[in-house]
Design a protein around this motif. Structure first.
Motif, PDB file in Angstrom:
ATOM      1  N   GLY A   1       3.209   4.362  -6.672  1.00 44.83           N
ATOM      2  CA  GLY A   1       2.627   5.524  -7.597  1.00 44.83           C
ATOM      3  C   GLY A   1       1.986   6.296  -5.612  1.00 44.83           C
ATOM      4  N   LEU A   2       2.817   5.377  -4.452  1.00 45.88           N
ATOM      5  CA  LEU A   2       2.250   6.936  -3.312  1.00 45.88           C
ATOM      6  C   LEU A   2       3.775   7.835  -3.597  1.00 45.88           C
ATOM      7  CD1 LEU A   2       2.555   3.800  -0.950  1.00 45.88           C
ATOM      8  CD2 LEU A   2       0.698   5.129  -1.155  1.00 45.88           C
TER       9      LEU A   2
ATOM     10  N   LEU B   1      -0.710  -3.157  -7.032  1.00 48.07           N
ATOM     11  CA  LEU B   1       1.104  -2.487  -7.294  1.00 48.07           C
ATOM     12  C   LEU B   1       1.359  -1.307  -8.218  1.00 48.07           C
ATOM     13  CD1 LEU B   1       2.550  -6.179  -8.230  1.00 48.07           C
ATOM     14  CD2 LEU B   1       2.044  -5.750  -6.150  1.00 48.07           C
ATOM     15  N   ALA B   2       0.090  -1.114  -8.932  1.00 52.63           N
ATOM     16  CA  ALA B   2       0.669   0.528  -9.169  1.00 52.63           C
ATOM     17  C   ALA B   2       0.312   1.546  -8.513  1.00 52.63           C
ATOM     18  CB  ALA B   2       0.247   0.380 -10.336  1.00 52.63           C
ATOM     19  N   ARG B   3      -0.384   1.277  -7.316  1.00 55.54           N
ATOM     20  CA  ARG B   3      -0.796   2.162  -6.630  1.00 55.54           C
ATOM     21  C   ARG B   3       0.100   2.342  -5.562  1.00 55.54           C
ATOM     22  NH1 ARG B   3      -6.354  -0.337  -7.494  1.00 55.54           N
ATOM     23  NH2 ARG B   3      -5.424  -1.969  -5.010  1.00 55.54           N
ATOM     24  N   VAL B   4       0.943   0.645  -5.180  1.00 58.03           N
ATOM     25  CA  VAL B   4       1.580   1.068  -4.828  1.00 58.03           C
ATOM     26  C   VAL B   4       2.659   1.887  -4.825  1.00 58.03           C
ATOM     27  CG1 VAL B   4       3.958  -0.548  -3.280  1.00 58.03           C
ATOM     28  CG2 VAL B   4       1.604  -0.813  -3.280  1.00 58.03           C
TER      29      VAL B   4
ATOM     30  N   GLY C   1       6.343  10.989  -2.497  1.00 53.04           N
ATOM     31  CA  GLY C   1       7.385  10.948  -1.843  1.00 53.04           C
ATOM     32  C   GLY C   1       8.131   9.435  -2.280  1.00 53.04           C
ATOM     33  N   ALA C   2       7.900   9.139  -3.725  1.00 51.34           N
ATOM     34  CA  ALA C   2       8.536   7.627  -4.493  1.00 51.34           C
ATOM     35  C   ALA C   2       9.552   7.973  -4.935  1.00 51.34           C
ATOM     36  CB  ALA C   2       8.018   6.668  -5.031  1.00 51.34           C
ATOM     37  N   ARG C   3      11.490   8.001  -4.344  1.00 48.51           N
ATOM     38  CA  ARG C   3      12.106   8.554  -5.438  1.00 48.51           C
ATOM     39  C   ARG C   3      12.191   7.143  -6.687  1.00 48.51           C
ATOM     40  NH1 ARG C   3      16.238  10.391  -2.361  1.00 48.51           N
ATOM     41  NH2 ARG C   3      16.093  12.256  -3.246  1.00 48.51           N
ATOM     42  N   TYR C   4      12.244   6.745  -6.327  1.00 50.11           N
ATOM     43  CA  TYR C   4      12.663   4.917  -6.835  1.00 50.11           C
ATOM     44  C   TYR C   4      10.896   4.462  -7.113  1.00 50.11           C
ATOM     45  CZ  TYR C   4      17.049   6.086  -6.152  1.00 50.11           C
ATOM     46  OH  TYR C   4      18.492   7.118  -5.988  1.00 50.11           O
ATOM     47  N   GLY C   5       9.935   4.551  -7.900  1.00 50.11           N
ATOM     48  CA  GLY C   5       8.685   4.498  -8.076  1.00 50.11           C
ATOM     49  C   GLY C   5       8.150   3.035  -9.650  1.00 50.11           C
TER      50      GLY C   5
ATOM     51  N   GLY D   1       8.257 -11.190 -13.539  1.00 46.94           N
ATOM     52  CA  GLY D   1       7.931 -11.847 -14.108  1.00 46.94           C
ATOM     53  C   GLY D   1       7.241 -13.644 -13.758  1.00 46.94           C
ATOM     54  N   ASP D   2       7.808 -14.830 -13.978  1.00 47.76           N
ATOM     55  CA  ASP D   2       6.644 -15.834 -14.763  1.00 47.76           C
ATOM     56  C   ASP D   2       5.615 -16.029 -13.321  1.00 47.76           C
ATOM     57  OD1 ASP D   2       5.010 -17.460 -15.261  1.00 47.76           O
ATOM     58  OD2 ASP D   2       7.015 -18.854 -15.733  1.00 47.76           O
ATOM     59  N   GLY D   3       5.028 -15.839 -12.992  1.00 45.26           N
ATOM     60  CA  GLY D   3       4.499 -15.862 -11.567  1.00 45.26           C
ATOM     61  C   GLY D   3       4.373 -15.031 -10.333  1.00 45.26           C
ATOM     62  N   TRP D   4       5.067 -13.518 -10.466  1.00 44.84           N
ATOM     63  CA  TRP D   4       5.319 -12.785  -9.747  1.00 44.84           C
ATOM     64  C   TRP D   4       5.605 -12.005  -9.736  1.00 44.84           C
ATOM     65  CZ3 TRP D   4       9.687 -10.188 -10.201  1.00 44.84           C
ATOM     66  CH2 TRP D   4      10.467 -10.803 -10.858  1.00 44.84           C
ATOM     67  N   ALA D   5       5.504 -10.719  -8.852  1.00 45.72           N
ATOM     68  CA  ALA D   5       5.994  -8.962  -9.119  1.00 45.72           C
ATOM     69  C   ALA D   5       6.068  -8.972  -8.133  1.00 45.72           C
ATOM     70  CB  ALA D   5       4.210  -8.388 -10.141  1.00 45.72           C
ATOM     71  N   LEU D   6       7.005  -7.811  -7.990  1.00 44.63           N
ATOM     72  CA  LEU D   6       7.393  -6.646  -7.435  1.00 44.63           C
ATOM     73  C   LEU D   6       6.904  -5.184  -7.368  1.00 44.63           C
ATOM     74  CD1 LEU D   6       9.884  -5.074  -7.206  1.00 44.63           C
ATOM     75  CD2 LEU D   6      10.356  -7.332  -6.872  1.00 44.63           C
ATOM     76  N   ALA D   7       6.919  -4.350  -6.695  1.00 44.13           N
ATOM     77  CA  ALA D   7       6.152  -2.795  -6.815  1.00 44.13           C
ATOM     78  C   ALA D   7       7.230  -2.579  -5.655  1.00 44.13           C
ATOM     79  CB  ALA D   7       5.059  -2.741  -6.451  1.00 44.13           C
ATOM     80  N   THR D   8       7.330  -1.433  -5.940  1.00 47.07           N
ATOM     81  CA  THR D   8       8.236  -0.657  -4.628  1.00 47.07           C
ATOM     82  C   THR D   8       8.027   1.315  -5.035  1.00 47.07           C
ATOM     83  OG1 THR D   8      10.766   0.662  -3.570  1.00 47.07           O
ATOM     84  CG2 THR D   8      10.563   0.194  -6.314  1.00 47.07           C
ATOM     85  N   ALA D   9       7.731   2.038  -3.894  1.00 44.44           N
ATOM     86  CA  ALA D   9       7.934   3.361  -3.547  1.00 44.44           C
ATOM     87  C   ALA D   9       8.507   3.831  -2.579  1.00 44.44           C
ATOM     88  CB  ALA D   9       6.112   3.490  -3.070  1.00 44.44           C
TER      89      ALA D   9
END
Length: 379
Positions: A168-169, A163-166, A171-175, A180-188
């Protein structure tokens, strides 16, 4: 936080109750905000696509493939004392728009391994959805609709580095990563859904994609289809800002070409002065879901999306960012991946107009997803 009620109002009430001045946004730049230990320094905020549909009064569509991830998450951080260097968590809320389907399990402590991807629709089904949108446009039901596909893959091991690689892509303005409990999300995400800073409200819609080559840039700039698609969404965002009763809405920049990973994308900047303070709840209702991932008119486009897409958008095509005491900065959660206890998930799509070529739209969605798939797979 419970499941009932307007998500925009519930999150606004929660943040206001925890000391953030979200009831009078736009006026906060001129106010004094305490920074002593225990005072709020801001909050991370995530809003799913489904919650955005509820805010807009449109249909929610198919169920989320990640039901263990709440539809709204807000985490308030506070200032620590002089001897402490980082903020602490003051409080958190989470809510869902429907049945959560149970909690997610934990990841294996073994090394990271990503299995084969499973797509929500075949290339032929995706192309057929594009053709269905073109037919709806021909009937006069809509002018443009964004169609999105979902893919998931099983995994084992710790998803954190992937997820950290995602995030860190290039061109990401919002990286970033939210978990949370049992889940995570990553944005680039490269796209601003809404920013409020210095008494001005800003959105930066992105529409139009080509390979990041000299030829691709020239083709994007010369494409009448891409420009028409883009301008249509710029007009929609101008209308969304005007709904807030802001001052004169202006287009500060039109069809500027930016780079995200191996792609050129066209971005515009639309803004307006906030002559009167606005409530965060009103801002969310006006801007969510983002016009560039819905279409125009927005509610009619949401009805087409609910009819055509076989899998819910989950954390994709929502909002993720920061609410500070003197500013708001939310990115549109495109180029976003999520994990539950068993699978990794991502979403990608594109805007469809009457001139769209179905197979070209399928290829464009694949090009947007490719950097995320590669980042999740490994270094």
């Amino acid at each position: 936080m419970g499941d009932d009620g307007d998500p925009a109002e519930l999150v606004s009430a929660f943040l206001s109750g925890n000391g953030l001045p979200v009831r009078e946004m736009g006026r906060t730049a001129t106010q004094f905000h305490p920074t002593g230990a225990g005072t709020p320094c801001g909050a991370a905020l995530y809003v799913s696509a489904a919650a955005g549909c509820v805010m807009a009064g449109g249909p929610v569509g198919a169920p989320s493939p990640v039901p263990g991830i709440p539809d709204v998450v807000a985490v308030v951080h506070t200032h620590r004392g002089p001897s402490e260097s980082s903020p602490s968590v003051m409080g958190a809320c989470a809510m869902s728009t429907g049945d959560s389907g149970g909690s997610a399990g934990g990841a294996s402590p073994d090394g990271w391994r990503l299995g084969p991807w499973r797509d929500s629709w075949s290339r032929a089904e995706h192309a057929a959805a594009v053709s269905a949108v073109r037919a709806a446009i021909g009937r006069g039901d809509v002018y443009q609709v964004n169609v999105v596909g979902h893919a998931s893959a099983p995994y084992t091991g710790d998803p954190g580095p992937a997820l950290a690689r995602v995030a860190g892509l290039p061109g990401a303005r919002y990286g970033g990563v939210l978990s949370g409990d049992g889940w995570a999300l990553a944005t680039a995400s490269p796209e601003t859904l809404v920013e409020i800073r210095g008494g001005r409200i800003i959105t930066r819609p992105i529409k139009g994609t080509r390979p990041a080559t000299a030829a691709g840039r020239a083709e994007l700039l010369a494409s009448a289809k891409e420009r028409a698609e883009h301008v249509m969404i710029v007009d929609l965002e101008r209308n969304d800002l005007a709904r807030l009763g802001a001052g004169a809405v202006r287009v500060d920049e039109l069809f500027a070409v930016r780079r995200w990973c191996g792609l050129w994308q066209a971005e515009s900047v639309v803004s307006a002065p906030l002559d009167q303070p606005v409530d965060l709840a009103d801002v969310l209702r006006a801007l969510c879901p983002g016009g560039s991932v819905t279409g125009a008119p927005k509610r009619a486009a949401l009805a087409e999306i609910a009819r055509l897409e076989p899998v819910g958008r989950g954390v994709g095509m929502g909002a993720l960012g920061w609410v500070g005491p003197d500013h708001l900065d939310l990115g549109l959660s495109i180029r976003t991946a999520a994990v539950d206890g068993e699978r990794a998930h991502l979403w990608a799509g594109g805007g469809i107009t009457i001139d769209s070529d179905p197979l070209a739209e399928v290829e464009e969605a694949a090009a947007k997803a490719a950097p995320m798939r590669a980042a999740l797979a490994g270094p």
